[in-house]
Design an enzyme around this catalytic site. Structure first.
Site, PDB file in Angstrom:
ATOM      1  N   HIS A  11       0.843  -1.192   0.000  1.00 27.33           N
ATOM      2  CA  HIS A  11       0.000   0.000   0.000  1.00 27.33           C
ATOM      3  C   HIS A  11       0.879   1.243   0.000  1.00 27.33           C
ATOM      4  O   HIS A  11       1.170   1.805   1.056  1.00 27.33           O
ATOM      5  CB  HIS A  11      -0.893   0.005   1.239  1.00 27.33           C
ATOM      6  N   HIS A 257      -3.727   3.016  -3.726  1.00 27.91           N
ATOM      7  CA  HIS A 257      -4.005   2.589  -2.349  1.00 27.91           C
ATOM      8  C   HIS A 257      -3.356   1.247  -2.061  1.00 27.91           C
ATOM      9  O   HIS A 257      -2.653   1.093  -1.076  1.00 27.91           O
ATOM     10  CB  HIS A 257      -5.519   2.498  -2.110  1.00 27.91           C
ATOM     11  N   HIS A 476     -30.139 -15.656  21.734  1.00 25.09           N
ATOM     12  CA  HIS A 476     -29.286 -15.394  22.892  1.00 25.09           C
ATOM     13  C   HIS A 476     -28.571 -16.639  23.402  1.00 25.09           C
ATOM     14  O   HIS A 476     -27.781 -16.552  24.340  1.00 25.09           O
ATOM     15  CB  HIS A 476     -30.117 -14.781  24.029  1.00 25.09           C
TER      16      HIS A 476
END
Lengths: 674, 674
Positions: A11, A257, A476
């Site tokens: 990068h 990038h 849950h």
């Protein structure tokens, strides 16, 4: 650019455009000492955008932390000090392993919190800014850090906590891998951070996108000073940059990038900057001499601090001892005497036993602190009488706020809790813990993984650890979580079978300083076993991960039943039935398989006798992962599907997690051997 | 109150204070038909605060969705239609299983997106608000939803997407389980949502906390109308309430959030409201007659819509067929002909093969759409020539925006991606997919789990699925993720071994409509096997989860090697060596163990011959979970620790993932049998 070019990938873009920012921080702002990267008085710097590791490596090289040009040349190569993402503990000067976006900024919030808590432990009465324990936490963050939800959670907490010692520079370059972030990032980030109660400044080096790009380092310097001057709010500086500036063709592109720029672009950039386009890794002698001058300046800073510190130590009395002890994560002699012993024959949930352990240790281990993601009363993670770690203005009817308080309130933000716990453990020697329901370990998993990678002694208090939580139902009830957590290398998963095992679990966990651990604790009451009976094992066996809880009536059992947590009692009940039917049966409690597999083969063979192939595991969770322990001839009494909403006793019965089922499985296992 | 009292536990507070809000929505606002809960034209209602399930159950009872008083009495009991948290597919009228906070609001963003995409597929040319496919998505959210980071991510995306069909009512009661949220929630939420580009309204029923509490339902009604009138932004109404109002003593307390109020408080509340304090579950006949009147009103609404719909259908041509096909998730006849066949002897990464599959299917399956969390070029999730699902104003150099576009851009927000994919699949019959690196499946795990619970046909494209990704290092290299994902009940984890297996993986996944699947795909190139050779199996074996890829030279092999994904080629190479040494060896490719375990025992025994106990698995991941497949005599060539940053070939060699290691393991396994 050369380093990425040589590695072939990486990068480069952010490392280029952020070079002046990082240079400013390392050469002008950070209180640091390259000769002593662990100096307690140092500022912390976290590169939240870890993919831009070169940003950090170059500064560590320039500042003289031990990296040389050869290390930069070995970027992203086997065995190098310059791996693709910065790795804490691997490269001197790297405060945290980063790369998974959002984690760095979020853990930095934890560092800033730890700095305040540690100051409170060691030097609570010093005027603001005058203690040797006062310093700053700096963060470089990227668009990706800003997008990840964990930073939203952590930033909200930082606002509540009024962390004036935290300074974030957000490199707003509007480019990520998919190029222009307009496709996904449309928010007004400055306004968002204002809504959290942060001090917000914006600097635009692109001058509104019009005209010339100006690397106004002086303006940034002034903004950082302003951020430091604001001591009652965390600060963010939104810095608009152009990625890969000044590369003539690839600046401001997604390609810059995450990919090498290519030879011609690298050369063109060097020409533009007045460097020799043919010279790779060229650093002029006077440049490196200048930047390495930092070591001398740092020495002076360190010496000045040492004077302050020595003065503090002279007057600190027991606090100085505490400092030395906590800094090295040494437990006080005889600390384990404070642990409770639970009376046999009673009945208590392991979460409740855990709460009693924490309370019993409160005065002995001031380094132990923590809280819950809004489940304090369920996780039983609070120490009675201890104030909350909160500005006093946030005192409520239920909780007393104190800047140096001990009880942490994360809100319903499990992920930030995980990241903040990491930051606390990275910052200093305190021992943080955090609680939620076991099922919600999923929400914090990326942070748990990083704790394991970094070998941080963080403890998770995961309660409501099975269908035994009952009525809250399948959303849950953890089914797969024990398996999924056991899969994380370097994480100890500990599921104690009764109250005394719970005390021993905490005792063993606190004895480790090189790894995280997760406690899986029951909501429902569990019998506290009477270990004084013939053939029963001591709870100290927990420290070895598994042990013989109840011996069989014969010298060699025919069957071994292996239980964990709330199902150990089912194994014990099944053993009675099997013994009554003439089947000599041993019960093994296996609270932590990681600890068990650390034992030598000889010990393991005394627990799981190799000649006894008839084995049954019983755990209110998947059988997945148990096959290797019970073996080809073994059986697992387990639950292979999601749970349901009902009273927990109904669920155990309906889902076949009973002593009868264990007896049947044992007989099947025995029969299969014949 | 009575229901929670009878269950003994639950969450009464919010259900009390939100009763007028829910009543307004169900009785006055929602376009719905209790007689046809799946009506395509209905508005969607998501109870993001699933713990307040009574809020929903009571309205479903009053509106006549099939719940009766007896169902409310059975709240949270075994087998009831009223479990602790609402369960989609279990109780009519429940649009989504909620409970894990943040998921509901985030998935509602996906529903709103799906509504637009579906309109684009079926009725793109209708003027705004005139299509039978235009409707609204309503959400009730709590403080906990607002705190969770996933909603920050999803809300930011909703802002970018300008979802004018989304209306969120945020019940800001400032109470969660740890009581006053001041200890953890200090942000200005309205300002935060403004920063995302939402339409924001605030209503304070507490009148600034001074004076009397006013349930100003008319004001709320007007606000919802205003929210609907704003068609270019998502709307949030910040509604300040007092939890458990009007309970005289327990209103505004954490206790009322998650515990039964107690007999005396229930009675006092009833007295205050003018009800008989001794009567439980008392609903006056005229009340229920009035509320059930909704069914008649709904019938009229439905009939009016049906006219519009019939008119649309009459002119819709092929789009009507598409509607019928997608609504039932029926694949078009012969669709599989569009799938590519990859030439043997070439070399291609499975992620690339996946990208080619998606492109090949683009015109055949318009219901297939998706994108990536900012890794489009890495995950290869885009279909060439298809516009992005984005307002046109967000077009960039790289991506063309279209409100009805097909390519999704989530930004670096994996968790919201997961939740949004759920919402898309819940809303209608399209087939959404989303990509990121396999390691970041951790970030989206709570949403993946909910997809599995709800049996939603969502596909995850998880690329860079091992240390084979190379230089990005341990933070990016999944080690435990295959095991951790295989642990989730109801999720298919598919790791194809070459390009043709990848095509068959997609083919099989798309044939399922009752479960999510995750593809684990390589970054690195893999050889496309030449299956025309003697003894080689067809890639269609993928559909059965595991199959004999290469038969042994003998009728019965001595050893079975089992590989997945990029390690199948290692097994193939090891087989050649073993055969050369005179060891008849079979290679099994096992891309999906869930599909394999669905096969009957007879088939499974033809693949993993029961009499062949010498077995070796090879997978660049933990051995955890393989023990049951290789058995006591087997071995696993695996990686039991975090990875490292280097070229992938170096990593495979250094970590011992080689054909040599497989040969050694096979010999050990054989030797152990003697």
């Amino acid at each position: 650019m050369d380093a990425v070019q040589r590695a072939g990938n990486g990068h480069p873009g952010t490392a280029m455009s952020l070079a002046p920012v990082a240079y400013l921080l390392f050469q002008k702002m950070l209180r640091q000492d390259p000769a002593d990267p662990d100096w307690a008085g140092r500022d912390r710097f976290v590169l939240s955008c870890g993919h831009s590791s070169l940003t950090l490596y170059i500064q560590l090289y320039l500042a003289g932390y031990g990296l040389e040009l050869d290390d930069l040349k070995a970027l992203r190569k086997w065995g190098s000090k310059t791996p693709g993402h910065p790795e804490h503990g691997h490269t001197a000067g790297v405060e945290m392993t980063t790369g998974p976006l959002g984690q760095g900024l979020s853990s930095a919030v934890g560092m800033a919190m730890a700095a305040r808590r540690e100051r409170g432990l060691f030097d609570p009465d010093a005027a603001p800014g005058t203690s040797p324990f006062d310093h700053h936490v700096y963060v470089l963050a990227s668009d990706g850090d800003i997008e990840e939800g964990v930073t939203s959670e952590a930033s909200a907490i930082a606002g509540v906590q009024e962390l004036g010692n935290l300074v974030v520079i957000y490199d707003q370059n509007h480019i990520s891998i998919e190029d222009d972030t307009a496709i996904a990032l449309g928010e007004d980030t400055a306004q968002r951070y204002e809504s959290y109660g942060w001090h917000v400044q914006t600097i635009d080096w692109t001058n509104g996108g019009e005209g010339e790009y100006t690397e106004d380092v002086a303006g940034l310097h002034a903004a950082i000073e302003a951020a430091k001057a604001e001591t009652s709010k965390p600060s963010i500086i939104v810095l608009r940059t152009i990625i890969a500036y000044p590369a003539p063709n690839l600046q401001n592109t997604g390609k810059s990038h995450g990919s090498a720029l290519g030879d011609s672009e690298v050369k063109a950039t060097k020409e533009l900057l007045g460097f020799d386009p043919e010279a790779d890794f060229a650093v002029a002698d006077d440049v490196i001499a200048h930047t390495r001058g930092l070591r001398e300046r740092a020495k002076a800073d360190h010496a000045a601090w040492q004077q302050e510190f020595d003065a503090w130590r002279a007057g600190a009395g027991e606090r100085a001892e505490l400092f030395d002890r906590i800094r090295t994560r040494t437990l006080p002699a005889g600390w384990e005497q404070a642990l409770p012993v639970f009376e046999a024959g009673t009945s208590i949930a392991s979460r409740k036993a855990s709460g009693e352990v924490l309370n019993a240790l409160a005065s002995t281990l001031p380094e132990l602190w923590g809280g819950s993601a809004d489940l304090a009363e369920s996780n039983l993670t609070s120490m009675k009488g201890e104030p909350s770690f909160l500005p006093e203005s946030r005192t409520t009817k239920t909780w007393e706020g104190n800047l140096y308080g001990r009880t942490l309130h994360f809100g319903i933000r499990e992920h930030a809790m995980g990241a903040i716990l990491n930051g606390i453990a990275l910052h200093g020697g305190t021992r943080p813990y955090g609680g939620t329901f076991l099922v919600f370990s999923d929400y914090m998993r990326p942070a748990v993984r990083l704790a394991a990678i970094m070998k941080l002694p963080v403890t998770y208090v995961w309660t409501h650890d099975s269908i035994g939580l009952g009525e809250d139902g399948p959303t849950h009830q953890p089914i797969e979580h024990l398996a999924a957590l056991r899969a994380i290398p370097g994480l100890d998963v500990v599921r104690p079978g009764d109250a005394n095992e719970t005390a021993w679990a905490w005792r063993t966990i606190l004895g480790h300083t090189d790894r995280p651990a997760g406690l899986a604790l029951s909501r429902q009451n569990l019998p506290t076993f009477d270990r004084s009976q013939d053939g029963w094992g001591d709870a100290s066996g927990v420290a070895k991960g598994a042990y013989t809880l109840v011996e069989s009536s014969a010298a060699t059992p025919q069957v071994i039943l292996i239980g964990t947590g709330s199902e150990v009692q089912i194994a014990v009940a099944a053993r009675e039935k099997l013994e009554a039917e003439g089947v000599p049966t041993r019960v093994v409690s296996m609270p932590c398989r990681e600890w068990f597999f650390e034992q030598d083969q000889a010990y393991r063979d005394t627990v799981l006798l190799p000649q006894v192939k008839a084995r049954v595991s019983v755990e209110a969770a998947l059988a997945f992962g148990w096959e290797g322990i019970v073996g080809d001839a073994g059986r697992s009494v387990s639950i292979e599907h999601f749970g349901a909403s009902a009273d927990y006793q109904d669920l155990y019965r309906e889902f076949g997690l009973t002593d009868t089922a264990v007896v049947t499985a044992a007989k099947e296992s025995l029969a299969g051997l014949q």
